[in-house]
Design a protein around this motif. Structure first.
Motif, PDB file in Angstrom:
ATOM      1  N   SER A   6      -4.692  58.883  86.080  1.00  0.00           N
ATOM      2  CA  SER A   6      -5.505  58.890  87.291  1.00  0.00           C
ATOM      3  C   SER A   6      -5.731  57.459  87.743  1.00  0.00           C
ATOM      4  O   SER A   6      -4.803  56.685  87.861  1.00  0.00           O
ATOM      5  CB  SER A   6      -6.809  59.632  87.043  1.00  0.00           C
ATOM      6  N   GLY A   7      -7.002  57.076  87.993  1.00  0.00           N
ATOM      7  CA  GLY A   7      -7.279  55.709  88.406  1.00  0.00           C
ATOM      8  C   GLY A   7      -7.601  54.799  87.251  1.00  0.00           C
ATOM      9  O   GLY A   7      -7.811  53.607  87.435  1.00  0.00           O
ATOM     10  N   ASP A   8      -7.655  55.328  86.039  1.00  0.00           N
ATOM     11  CA  ASP A   8      -8.079  54.557  84.885  1.00  0.00           C
ATOM     12  C   ASP A   8      -7.084  53.441  84.574  1.00  0.00           C
ATOM     13  O   ASP A   8      -5.930  53.687  84.247  1.00  0.00           O
ATOM     14  CB  ASP A   8      -8.224  55.477  83.674  1.00  0.00           C
ATOM     15  N   GLY A   9      -7.554  52.201  84.703  1.00  0.00           N
ATOM     16  CA  GLY A   9      -6.708  51.064  84.374  1.00  0.00           C
ATOM     17  C   GLY A   9      -5.718  50.662  85.445  1.00  0.00           C
ATOM     18  O   GLY A   9      -4.959  49.710  85.240  1.00  0.00           O
ATOM     19  N   MET A  30      -5.738  51.857 100.781  1.00  0.00           N
ATOM     20  CA  MET A  30      -6.663  51.229  99.842  1.00  0.00           C
ATOM     21  C   MET A  30      -7.909  52.075  99.657  1.00  0.00           C
ATOM     22  O   MET A  30      -8.386  52.248  98.524  1.00  0.00           O
ATOM     23  CB  MET A  30      -7.029  49.819 100.315  1.00  0.00           C
ATOM     24  N   ALA A  31      -8.450  52.603 100.749  1.00  0.00           N
ATOM     25  CA  ALA A  31      -9.644  53.439 100.643  1.00  0.00           C
ATOM     26  C   ALA A  31      -9.364  54.680  99.808  1.00  0.00           C
ATOM     27  O   ALA A  31     -10.212  55.112  99.005  1.00  0.00           O
ATOM     28  CB  ALA A  31     -10.135  53.830 102.038  1.00  0.00           C
ATOM     29  N   ARG A  32      -8.186  55.263  99.969  1.00  0.00           N
ATOM     30  CA  ARG A  32      -7.811  56.423  99.151  1.00  0.00           C
ATOM     31  C   ARG A  32      -7.765  56.042  97.677  1.00  0.00           C
ATOM     32  O   ARG A  32      -8.302  56.764  96.816  1.00  0.00           O
ATOM     33  CB  ARG A  32      -6.460  56.958  99.586  1.00  0.00           C
ATOM     34  N   TYR A  33      -7.130  54.915  97.369  1.00  0.00           N
ATOM     35  CA  TYR A  33      -7.011  54.534  95.963  1.00  0.00           C
ATOM     36  C   TYR A  33      -8.360  54.164  95.358  1.00  0.00           C
ATOM     37  O   TYR A  33      -8.625  54.479  94.188  1.00  0.00           O
ATOM     38  CB  TYR A  33      -5.987  53.408  95.807  1.00  0.00           C
ATOM     39  N   GLY A  37     -10.448  55.870  92.036  1.00  0.00           N
ATOM     40  CA  GLY A  37     -10.865  55.075  90.894  1.00  0.00           C
ATOM     41  C   GLY A  37     -10.004  53.874  90.598  1.00  0.00           C
ATOM     42  O   GLY A  37     -10.188  53.210  89.578  1.00  0.00           O
ATOM     43  N   VAL A  38      -9.049  53.575  91.484  1.00  0.00           N
ATOM     44  CA  VAL A  38      -8.206  52.395  91.308  1.00  0.00           C
ATOM     45  C   VAL A  38      -9.018  51.143  91.657  1.00  0.00           C
ATOM     46  O   VAL A  38      -9.807  51.141  92.604  1.00  0.00           O
ATOM     47  CB  VAL A  38      -6.953  52.487  92.200  1.00  0.00           C
ATOM     48  N   ASP A  39      -8.831  50.076  90.901  1.00  0.00           N
ATOM     49  CA  ASP A  39      -9.462  48.795  91.172  1.00  0.00           C
ATOM     50  C   ASP A  39      -8.590  48.066  92.189  1.00  0.00           C
ATOM     51  O   ASP A  39      -7.432  47.751  91.905  1.00  0.00           O
ATOM     52  CB  ASP A  39      -9.576  47.986  89.879  1.00  0.00           C
ATOM     53  N   VAL A  40      -9.131  47.818  93.384  1.00  0.00           N
ATOM     54  CA  VAL A  40      -8.355  47.223  94.481  1.00  0.00           C
ATOM     55  C   VAL A  40      -8.936  45.858  94.822  1.00  0.00           C
ATOM     56  O   VAL A  40     -10.135  45.725  95.077  1.00  0.00           O
ATOM     57  CB  VAL A  40      -8.360  48.130  95.725  1.00  0.00           C
ATOM     58  N   LEU A  41      -8.075  44.852  94.839  1.00  0.00           N
ATOM     59  CA  LEU A  41      -8.474  43.488  95.179  1.00  0.00           C
ATOM     60  C   LEU A  41      -7.699  43.028  96.407  1.00  0.00           C
ATOM     61  O   LEU A  41      -6.467  43.026  96.414  1.00  0.00           O
ATOM     62  CB  LEU A  41      -8.191  42.536  94.017  1.00  0.00           C
ATOM     63  N   VAL A  42      -8.430  42.627  97.455  1.00  0.00           N
ATOM     64  CA  VAL A  42      -7.839  42.019  98.640  1.00  0.00           C
ATOM     65  C   VAL A  42      -7.910  40.505  98.488  1.00  0.00           C
ATOM     66  O   VAL A  42      -8.972  39.949  98.220  1.00  0.00           O
ATOM     67  CB  VAL A  42      -8.579  42.457  99.923  1.00  0.00           C
ATOM     68  N   VAL A  43      -6.775  39.854  98.648  1.00  0.00           N
ATOM     69  CA  VAL A  43      -6.699  38.398  98.621  1.00  0.00           C
ATOM     70  C   VAL A  43      -6.465  37.925 100.053  1.00  0.00           C
ATOM     71  O   VAL A  43      -5.487  38.317 100.691  1.00  0.00           O
ATOM     72  CB  VAL A  43      -5.558  37.913  97.713  1.00  0.00           C
ATOM     73  N   THR A  44      -7.362  37.094 100.569  1.00  0.00           N
ATOM     74  CA  THR A  44      -7.268  36.592 101.937  1.00  0.00           C
ATOM     75  C   THR A  44      -6.899  35.118 101.877  1.00  0.00           C
ATOM     76  O   THR A  44      -7.678  34.296 101.389  1.00  0.00           O
ATOM     77  CB  THR A  44      -8.593  36.787 102.687  1.00  0.00           C
ATOM     78  N   LEU A  82     -14.514  49.482 102.896  1.00  0.00           N
ATOM     79  CA  LEU A  82     -13.319  49.947 102.175  1.00  0.00           C
ATOM     80  C   LEU A  82     -13.586  50.165 100.690  1.00  0.00           C
ATOM     81  O   LEU A  82     -12.835  50.883 100.028  1.00  0.00           O
ATOM     82  CB  LEU A  82     -12.182  48.942 102.352  1.00  0.00           C
ATOM     83  N   GLY A  83     -14.619  49.514 100.161  1.00  0.00           N
ATOM     84  CA  GLY A  83     -14.935  49.663  98.739  1.00  0.00           C
ATOM     85  C   GLY A  83     -14.093  48.802  97.827  1.00  0.00           C
ATOM     86  O   GLY A  83     -14.058  49.027  96.614  1.00  0.00           O
ATOM     87  N   VAL A  84     -13.425  47.792  98.395  1.00  0.00           N
ATOM     88  CA  VAL A  84     -12.544  46.935  97.615  1.00  0.00           C
ATOM     89  C   VAL A  84     -13.291  45.681  97.157  1.00  0.00           C
ATOM     90  O   VAL A  84     -14.383  45.380  97.613  1.00  0.00           O
ATOM     91  CB  VAL A  84     -11.316  46.520  98.451  1.00  0.00           C
ATOM     92  N   ARG A  85     -12.653  44.938  96.253  1.00  0.00           N
ATOM     93  CA  ARG A  85     -13.075  43.574  95.980  1.00  0.00           C
ATOM     94  C   ARG A  85     -12.274  42.636  96.885  1.00  0.00           C
ATOM     95  O   ARG A  85     -11.212  43.010  97.380  1.00  0.00           O
ATOM     96  CB  ARG A  85     -12.844  43.228  94.513  1.00  0.00           C
ATOM     97  N   GLN A  86     -12.782  41.419  97.068  1.00  0.00           N
ATOM     98  CA  GLN A  86     -12.075  40.487  97.958  1.00  0.00           C
ATOM     99  C   GLN A  86     -12.337  39.063  97.522  1.00  0.00           C
ATOM    100  O   GLN A  86     -13.448  38.720  97.107  1.00  0.00           O
ATOM    101  CB  GLN A  86     -12.529  40.686  99.402  1.00  0.00           C
ATOM    102  N   VAL A  87     -11.282  38.234  97.596  1.00  0.00           N
ATOM    103  CA  VAL A  87     -11.415  36.808  97.298  1.00  0.00           C
ATOM    104  C   VAL A  87     -10.673  36.008  98.367  1.00  0.00           C
ATOM    105  O   VAL A  87      -9.722  36.498  98.985  1.00  0.00           O
ATOM    106  CB  VAL A  87     -10.857  36.447  95.903  1.00  0.00           C
ATOM    107  N   TRP A  88     -11.126  34.777  98.575  1.00  0.00           N
ATOM    108  CA  TRP A  88     -10.490  33.848  99.503  1.00  0.00           C
ATOM    109  C   TRP A  88      -9.638  32.863  98.710  1.00  0.00           C
ATOM    110  O   TRP A  88     -10.111  32.303  97.717  1.00  0.00           O
ATOM    111  CB  TRP A  88     -11.545  33.068 100.283  1.00  0.00           C
TER     112      TRP A  88
END
Length: 301
Positions: A6-9, A30-33, A37-44, A82-88
């Motif tokens: 599933s989304g684990d790991g 991304m919102a679906r994942y 339970g998927v860990d999603v990181l957006v890099v800007t 979106l529920g994601v993480r994000q970094v610059w």
């Protein structure tokens, strides 16, 4: 690396050039994942400092004066939606040069950075976040903005170097980061002709005007475009989330513009997927097209 259920790991990294790109390309996926339970990181990669104000209601001197701060605040709101993480990554927006000939890019901007210097912070993030799947733009940048093309180059460099213990030895050494090799790399194929034509025809069939008349009239087919799509992620249930995230970038989006003229109901009926090109894979994926970015990685429960 052990398999995940599933989304684990499962971890997905989406690398984008400017704030708002994450909400116009792959946002519903991304919102679906995230929902799964998927860990999603957006890099800007850049702060969007050289952008313009595209919302006519906000095209005012006070908004222009605060644009860098506003774009950061908009990104934070879109991230929350979106529920994601994000970094610059912290690079400076190159702007989109216009003119004939176009003016030179500003010194020190993202597109003019030496490739190794631009890739180094992304390699560090890959070794720290350890994504199995990475998203970026194709070799044309999706469209030929210099930052989008540089985004492609930097992500390719990081994907190929992050798992190599002999490359970028200094990256993460002080905190003990070990090499990490992502397994799959995808290019966004959001704005392709087949999707645009399908939505265009559906709007006309419903008695509405299509927002794509001018786009299609100016469309130029590129060699190989017809075979690019390898992966279709069903995410129609998250189109409203995508739209709310895009609207959070209020300086960059006209709420009355073409982005929002096709009813979500028609979009779900006609084209309920976001589409991708599998550009690199270190694992067997079986028959294409896929329906899951984690195909071959995700283990059935």
């Amino acid at each position: 690396m052990s398999e995940a259920t599933s989304g684990d790991g499962l971890r997905l990294m989406a690398v984008h050039a400017h704030p708002d790109d994450e909400s116009s390309k792959g946002a519903a996926s991304m919102a679906r994942y995230v929902h799964e339970g998927v860990d999603v990181l957006v890099v800007t990669c850049t702060g969007g400092e050289a952008g313009t104000v595209l919302n006519p209601d906000l095209d005012r001197p006070d908004v222009h004066a605060r644009l860098p701060q506003l774009r950061r605040a908009e990104m934070e709101e879109a991230r929350r939606i979106l529920g994601v993480r994000q970094v610059w990554l912290g690079f400076h927006d190159s702007g989109l040069p216009e003119g004939d000939p176009p003016p030179p890019l500003p010194e020190g901007c993202f597109a003019l950075m030496p490739l190794a210097d631009a890739a180094r912070p992304l390699i560090r993030l890959m070794r720290e976040f350890r994504p199995q799947v990475v998203l970026t733009y194709d070799e044309n940048g999706g469209y030929p903005h210099p930052d989008h093309i540089m985004n492609h180059k930097v992500t390719i460099e990081a994907f190929e170097a992050a798992g190599d213990a002999e490359r970028y030895l200094e990256v993460g050494r002080e905190v003990g980061l070990s090499p990490w090799q992502p397994l799959k790399l995808y290019y966004h194929q959001t704005f392709h002709k087949a999707r645009m034509l399908a939505l265009h025809d559906a709007m006309l069939a419903s008695g509405r005007e299509s927002p794509y008349v001018e786009y299609l009239a100016k469309w130029v087919d590129r060699a190989g475009d017809a075979g690019r799509i390898t992966t279709r992620v069903s995410c129609g249930d998250f189109f409203e989330t995508r739209d709310r995230a895009l609207l959070a970038h209020a300086t960059q989006v006209d709420p009355n513009g073409p982005w929002f003229r096709i009813p979500v109901k028609i979009q779900r009926e006609v084209w309920p997927t976001e589409d991708y090109q599998l550009a690199r894979s270190l694992i067997e994926v079986g028959t294409l097209p896929e329906s899951d970015l984690f195909n071959g990685i995700r283990r059935s429960p």
